[in-house]
Design a protein around this motif. Sequence first.
Motif, PDB file in Angstrom:
ATOM      1  N   PRO A 109     -30.572   5.431 -16.440  1.00 45.35           N
ATOM      2  CA  PRO A 109     -30.871   5.627 -15.018  1.00 45.35           C
ATOM      3  C   PRO A 109     -30.940   7.113 -14.670  1.00 45.35           C
ATOM      4  O   PRO A 109     -30.356   7.962 -15.354  1.00 45.35           O
ATOM      5  CB  PRO A 109     -29.688   4.944 -14.325  1.00 45.35           C
ATOM      6  CG  PRO A 109     -28.565   5.051 -15.304  1.00 45.35           C
ATOM      7  CD  PRO A 109     -29.200   4.975 -16.679  1.00 45.35           C
ATOM      8  N   TYR A 110     -31.641   7.401 -13.588  1.00 49.14           N
ATOM      9  CA  TYR A 110     -31.779   8.770 -13.107  1.00 49.14           C
ATOM     10  C   TYR A 110     -31.268   8.854 -11.672  1.00 49.14           C
ATOM     11  O   TYR A 110     -31.482   7.937 -10.863  1.00 49.14           O
ATOM     12  CB  TYR A 110     -33.240   9.229 -13.144  1.00 49.14           C
ATOM     13  CG  TYR A 110     -33.660   9.833 -14.464  1.00 49.14           C
ATOM     14  CD1 TYR A 110     -33.714  11.210 -14.632  1.00 49.14           C
ATOM     15  CD2 TYR A 110     -33.991   9.031 -15.544  1.00 49.14           C
ATOM     16  CE1 TYR A 110     -34.103  11.773 -15.842  1.00 49.14           C
ATOM     17  CE2 TYR A 110     -34.371   9.581 -16.760  1.00 49.14           C
ATOM     18  CZ  TYR A 110     -34.427  10.959 -16.897  1.00 49.14           C
ATOM     19  OH  TYR A 110     -34.793  11.519 -18.092  1.00 49.14           O
ATOM     20  N   LEU A 139     -22.279  11.584 -19.390  1.00 49.63           N
ATOM     21  CA  LEU A 139     -22.261  10.167 -19.731  1.00 49.63           C
ATOM     22  C   LEU A 139     -23.639   9.639 -20.114  1.00 49.63           C
ATOM     23  O   LEU A 139     -23.745   8.534 -20.645  1.00 49.63           O
ATOM     24  CB  LEU A 139     -21.719   9.353 -18.547  1.00 49.63           C
ATOM     25  CG  LEU A 139     -20.295   9.686 -18.087  1.00 49.63           C
ATOM     26  CD1 LEU A 139     -19.909   8.798 -16.909  1.00 49.63           C
ATOM     27  CD2 LEU A 139     -19.310   9.523 -19.229  1.00 49.63           C
ATOM     28  N   GLY A 140     -24.686  10.413 -19.823  1.00 50.93           N
ATOM     29  CA  GLY A 140     -26.034   9.983 -20.180  1.00 50.93           C
ATOM     30  C   GLY A 140     -26.926   9.701 -19.003  1.00 50.93           C
ATOM     31  O   GLY A 140     -28.068   9.260 -19.183  1.00 50.93           O
ATOM     32  N   VAL A 141     -26.458   9.933 -17.774  1.00 49.64           N
ATOM     33  CA  VAL A 141     -27.289   9.717 -16.590  1.00 49.64           C
ATOM     34  C   VAL A 141     -28.260  10.882 -16.453  1.00 49.64           C
ATOM     35  O   VAL A 141     -27.873  12.051 -16.544  1.00 49.64           O
ATOM     36  CB  VAL A 141     -26.417   9.588 -15.326  1.00 49.64           C
ATOM     37  CG1 VAL A 141     -27.290   9.432 -14.083  1.00 49.64           C
ATOM     38  CG2 VAL A 141     -25.462   8.416 -15.462  1.00 49.64           C
ATOM     39  N   PRO A 232     -16.002   0.086 -18.924  1.00 45.53           N
ATOM     40  CA  PRO A 232     -16.270   1.525 -18.763  1.00 45.53           C
ATOM     41  C   PRO A 232     -17.746   1.802 -18.495  1.00 45.53           C
ATOM     42  O   PRO A 232     -18.637   1.168 -19.076  1.00 45.53           O
ATOM     43  CB  PRO A 232     -15.807   2.121 -20.097  1.00 45.53           C
ATOM     44  CG  PRO A 232     -14.811   1.145 -20.632  1.00 45.53           C
ATOM     45  CD  PRO A 232     -15.274  -0.202 -20.171  1.00 45.53           C
ATOM     46  N   PHE A 233     -17.984   2.749 -17.606  1.00 48.46           N
ATOM     47  CA  PHE A 233     -19.352   3.100 -17.228  1.00 48.46           C
ATOM     48  C   PHE A 233     -20.141   3.610 -18.425  1.00 48.46           C
ATOM     49  O   PHE A 233     -21.333   3.310 -18.580  1.00 48.46           O
ATOM     50  CB  PHE A 233     -19.307   4.147 -16.118  1.00 48.46           C
ATOM     51  CG  PHE A 233     -20.647   4.455 -15.523  1.00 48.46           C
ATOM     52  CD1 PHE A 233     -21.621   3.470 -15.392  1.00 48.46           C
ATOM     53  CD2 PHE A 233     -20.961   5.734 -15.090  1.00 48.46           C
ATOM     54  CE1 PHE A 233     -22.854   3.754 -14.843  1.00 48.46           C
ATOM     55  CE2 PHE A 233     -22.189   6.028 -14.546  1.00 48.46           C
ATOM     56  CZ  PHE A 233     -23.141   5.030 -14.422  1.00 48.46           C
ATOM     57  N   LEU A 234     -19.511   4.380 -19.293  1.00 48.17           N
ATOM     58  CA  LEU A 234     -20.176   4.885 -20.491  1.00 48.17           C
ATOM     59  C   LEU A 234     -20.640   3.744 -21.388  1.00 48.17           C
ATOM     60  O   LEU A 234     -21.728   3.799 -21.971  1.00 48.17           O
ATOM     61  CB  LEU A 234     -19.230   5.813 -21.259  1.00 48.17           C
ATOM     62  CG  LEU A 234     -19.725   6.331 -22.618  1.00 48.17           C
ATOM     63  CD1 LEU A 234     -21.017   7.123 -22.454  1.00 48.17           C
ATOM     64  CD2 LEU A 234     -18.665   7.185 -23.290  1.00 48.17           C
ATOM     65  N   LYS A 294     -16.940   9.835 -26.903  1.00 48.95           N
ATOM     66  CA  LYS A 294     -18.013  10.627 -26.324  1.00 48.95           C
ATOM     67  C   LYS A 294     -19.342   9.909 -26.509  1.00 48.95           C
ATOM     68  O   LYS A 294     -19.513   9.071 -27.400  1.00 48.95           O
ATOM     69  CB  LYS A 294     -18.080  12.009 -26.978  1.00 48.95           C
ATOM     70  CG  LYS A 294     -16.788  12.813 -26.860  1.00 48.95           C
ATOM     71  CD  LYS A 294     -16.446  13.116 -25.408  1.00 48.95           C
ATOM     72  CE  LYS A 294     -15.197  13.987 -25.318  1.00 48.95           C
ATOM     73  NZ  LYS A 294     -14.825  14.275 -23.910  1.00 48.95           N
ATOM     74  N   LYS A 295     -20.297  10.282 -25.656  1.00 51.09           N
ATOM     75  CA  LYS A 295     -21.609   9.646 -25.696  1.00 51.09           C
ATOM     76  C   LYS A 295     -22.304   9.862 -27.036  1.00 51.09           C
ATOM     77  O   LYS A 295     -22.900   8.941 -27.598  1.00 51.09           O
ATOM     78  CB  LYS A 295     -22.479  10.189 -24.560  1.00 51.09           C
ATOM     79  CG  LYS A 295     -23.894   9.632 -24.558  1.00 51.09           C
ATOM     80  CD  LYS A 295     -24.716  10.247 -23.461  1.00 51.09           C
ATOM     81  CE  LYS A 295     -26.118   9.649 -23.436  1.00 51.09           C
ATOM     82  NZ  LYS A 295     -26.854   9.901 -24.686  1.00 51.09           N
TER      83      LYS A 295
END
Length: 737
Positions: A109-110, A139-141, A232-234, A294-295
Amino acid sequence: MKMFSHFIHRHPDKNKSPGAEDMFIKITKSYEILSNEERRANYDRFGQMDENQNFARAPQGFRHYQDSFYFDESFFHFPRTSRDFTDSKHHLHYNQYISEVLPDSFKRPYLIKITSEWCFTCVHIEPVWKDTVLELEPLGVGIGVVDIGYERQLANHLGAHRTPSILGLINGKVTFFHYAVVREHLRQFVESLLPQKLVEKVTDNSYLGFLNSWHEENKPRVLMFDVASNIPFLYKLTAFAYKDYVQFGYVDMGLTETSKVVQRFSINTYAPTMLLFKESTDKPADVMQARGMKKQIIDEFVSNNRFLLVPRLVNQKLFDELCPVKQFHRRRKYCVLLVTGEGEQFVSVNEAFFDFASSNTKEVLRFAYVYQRQQQPLCDTLLKKEDTTPPQVILLERRSATGRVLYRTVTGGWNGSDDDKHRLHEQLEILQRDPSHLTHDAMLPELNNEFASMFLIHWINTAYDYLAQFYFDLLYSNWREMMPVLSLIFSALFILFGTVIIQAFSDAGEDKPAKQKATDPPKTAESSPGQESTSSRPPKKNFVEVTELTDITYMSNLVRLKPGHINVVLILTDASKQVLLRKFAKEVYSFSGSQTLHYSFLNVDKHSQWMDSLMESAPDARPSDCLDEEEDFTSNKSDYTGHVLALNGHKKYFCIFRPVFTGEEAECSRWSDEDAATAGPSKATRSRSSSRQKATTLEIHHKLDRLSLWMERLMEGTLPRHYVPAWPGLDTITPQK
């Protein structure tokens, strides 16, 4: 404070120097221009300082501003420099958004902020935005910033017309944020963009079913163990990024309902743990345990295990990734493919192949299997040369993205015995030493998407999401933002009703000739049974509409055919009608998508004179050898059964396909236009001598065996064209009394 005191010293009341008043006026006017967006835009374009100043003097005014206008922005409390520095790496442009961000939104997502240079409200949300970026980006967003003053096209594309605005982008869909700009709200907003059932919660009662479903979904399974009640969100972001490859589950170790599964796999409850399972549900294929995941570590763990040990080829995308096309600068990769079935008799065979693959885990080899029933075109292409039946093991190497492969079938088939394993091992050793061991060449068709039946479910879910978004926007958005959605809805309704109305009038026009024909009495006693037992439309499963060429449809289907349109007409008799129509529909099915091709059939038992008149109008349509034989066999009536004509009514020409026979049928009847274009005089002489030996009638459906090849040449425009001065008249098409 230094600038403030400097500004105060410029005030005429405090500074009595001659230039103090002029400088104070200049600073005041500059502030007024920068505070008004329209006046600032005029100054940027024309260098205008005064509203009454002529635009033609813009260059001089601009130089004057450069020479005389100096002030510190911090005096006006505009932290523009610091904001630009923070957001500079996240600035988006229209082309970058279309080519990079939009496709990437299907993997993550952005969160995008819409701002402008002199937006006072934007200044107040800067600290919250900065903290949110520092939290979500690792997290990668994806993060994006759009300056509406410079990227108006992108802002309009996103539907953002005011600043500040914050929106989310996922799967190509834009969702606006309508709540208070607080870090926790922004985090919840991004999390709400993700699909609801992305990660399955697993307990003692459901973990076996979750792990055993790898066969149906053709995906590895990942189980994450943690003591947190919420996923977890990650972990959710990772599940979304790899949703096409891996199925994710979550076990809350704080619940009593998960104690058995935690004990079953001996999980350490003091640190989050990830287990990855492939074909075996008893033992994980890979394990990762760390306190602070970690991501980058999670991505590497999942990416290295995104395929099963022996995956099933279910679509072309998986085939492309599993067996990539050979690159000259990279090491070769060979695909070991098992062609098998789904029945019980194939279970032991498949398991033996899995065991062999687990003991041969070389990077150069990729093992896979395919069900013949699900991928019939692919299996037919690979097995037809040696006429073998499953189960078979095929070694192949892809040579081009268009489908060209080099392959070899392992001799002896595959029954899973020790001899078969030894034989396959020897073939693989030879192949790795000598790539020329692959002796066959083929063009593979595109694989069927075995999960295409789920398209309706995906469509319903997508429609639900858009309706929910429409309702949400109706509550929180202004009508300017809603106009594109409303325009799309009304356009779709207009097209739908317009199509229905046009179809209704079209059906009414087609019913009139049918009613007129129904009122006519039967012409002869012989024609009635044929009309009752046959249909002018082929079986529905072929999806090819074939109409009969009669005195009613003759003008519309031929004489008045639209320019550029061609009517493909099959010549048949009452006896051969059913057989030839089924074969005809099968051969032309792959061309039925063309809007310029129409399909008809002509019954020569009813209209025998029409073909003779057509051939007389175009003598060049007959091969020379058949013309010579007509002098010796003038008493024999020509048999046009199985002939196919491509008629261009507007340009008055046709192409002809003559039926194909095997055996000792007359050679002249075997020819079609494509043969006549390449044959020479010597072949014509041999054909004449062979045709006079004897002629036998073979099975009718074989007459159209090469029709699909002829249709390909018709679409290419390489067939010979036979022109006629005029199409035969209606008297030759009307049934004889």
